[in-house]
Design a protein around this motif. Structure first.
Motif, mmCIF file in Angstrom:
data_model
loop_
_atom_site.group_PDB
_atom_site.id
_atom_site.type_symbol
_atom_site.label_atom_id
_atom_site.label_comp_id
_atom_site.label_asym_id
_atom_site.label_seq_id
_atom_site.Cartn_x
_atom_site.Cartn_y
_atom_site.Cartn_z
ATOM 1 N N ARG A 115 0.831 -1.202 0.000
ATOM 2 C CA ARG A 115 0.000 0.000 0.000
ATOM 3 C C ARG A 115 0.865 1.251 0.000
ATOM 4 O O ARG A 115 1.916 1.284 0.626
ATOM 5 N N VAL B 121 -12.346 10.941 -4.747
ATOM 6 C CA VAL B 121 -12.934 9.981 -5.677
ATOM 7 C C VAL B 121 -14.454 10.035 -5.567
ATOM 8 O O VAL B 121 -15.005 10.232 -4.486
ATOM 9 N N THR C 222 -9.360 9.254 -0.476
ATOM 10 C CA THR C 222 -8.660 7.987 -0.321
ATOM 11 C C THR C 222 -7.627 8.126 0.792
ATOM 12 O O THR C 222 -7.167 9.230 1.092
ATOM 13 N N ASP D 21 -5.179 5.242 1.070
ATOM 14 C CA ASP D 21 -4.059 4.566 0.431
ATOM 15 C C ASP D 21 -4.546 3.835 -0.811
ATOM 16 O O ASP D 21 -5.736 3.673 -1.031
ATOM 17 N N ILE D 22 -3.570 3.428 -1.615
ATOM 18 C CA ILE D 22 -3.860 2.731 -2.861
ATOM 19 C C ILE D 22 -2.804 1.653 -3.049
ATOM 20 O O ILE D 22 -1.688 1.772 -2.529
ATOM 21 N N SER D 23 -3.173 0.600 -3.762
ATOM 22 C CA SER D 23 -2.227 -0.458 -4.090
ATOM 23 C C SER D 23 -2.587 -0.997 -5.461
ATOM 24 O O SER D 23 -3.574 -0.567 -6.066
ATOM 25 N N ASP D 24 -1.827 -1.967 -5.933
ATOM 26 C CA ASP D 24 -2.150 -2.598 -7.207
ATOM 27 C C ASP D 24 -3.467 -3.353 -7.133
ATOM 28 O O ASP D 24 -4.072 -3.656 -8.162
ATOM 29 N N GLY E 122 -6.222 -2.372 -4.990
ATOM 30 C CA GLY E 122 -7.400 -1.591 -4.663
ATOM 31 C C GLY E 122 -7.087 -0.280 -3.987
ATOM 32 O O GLY E 122 -5.973 0.237 -4.068
ATOM 33 N N VAL E 123 -8.080 0.238 -3.262
ATOM 34 C CA VAL E 123 -7.978 1.546 -2.636
ATOM 35 C C VAL E 123 -8.804 1.527 -1.344
ATOM 36 O O VAL E 123 -9.758 0.761 -1.214
ATOM 37 N N VAL F 12 -11.615 8.969 -10.037
ATOM 38 C CA VAL F 12 -10.809 10.031 -9.432
ATOM 39 C C VAL F 12 -11.334 11.373 -9.931
ATOM 40 O O VAL F 12 -11.643 11.536 -11.112
ATOM 41 N N GLN G 53 -11.645 -3.324 -3.741
ATOM 42 C CA GLN G 53 -10.735 -4.113 -4.570
ATOM 43 C C GLN G 53 -11.147 -3.942 -6.024
ATOM 44 O O GLN G 53 -12.334 -3.916 -6.344
#
Length: 92
Positions: A11, A18, A32, A34-37, A39-40, A61, A86
């Motif tokens: 993350r 958003v 948001t 945090d974000i990752s590959d 999800g958010v 966004v 996700q």
């Protein structure tokens, strides 16, 4: 990594606005955390947003110079301050 932490993606802290659209709950704007590959995480605070686990939402966004794509996501986690979403790979 904690024993019960099942995350497979790293993350990254990221604050962005958003727009989240839920079929029956309506349209909301959240920040948001945090974000990752995968999800958010969206911070809900006192908004009347209470989806069920597994619900599908559209996420876009806001505040960019051009409209961002609308991403299909699924509610996978709830905390006291928000929801983990996700990316919905079945929506392709």
């Amino acid at each position: 990594m904690a024993v019960d932490d099942r995350r497979i993606h790293c993350r990254t802290a990221m604050s962005a606005k958003v727009k989240v659209t839920h079929e029956s709950l309506g349209e909301f704007t959240f920040s948001t955390r945090d974000i990752s590959d995968g999800g958010v995480f969206i911070v809900v605070d006192d908004e009347p947003f209470a989806p069920q686990m597994g619900d599908k939402v559209d996420v876009q966004v806001q505040g960019l110079p051009v409209p961002a794509p609308v991403l299909k996501m699924m509610v996978v986690r709830k905390t006291v301050d928000g929801y983990g979403l996700q990316f919905d790979e079945s929506a392709d």
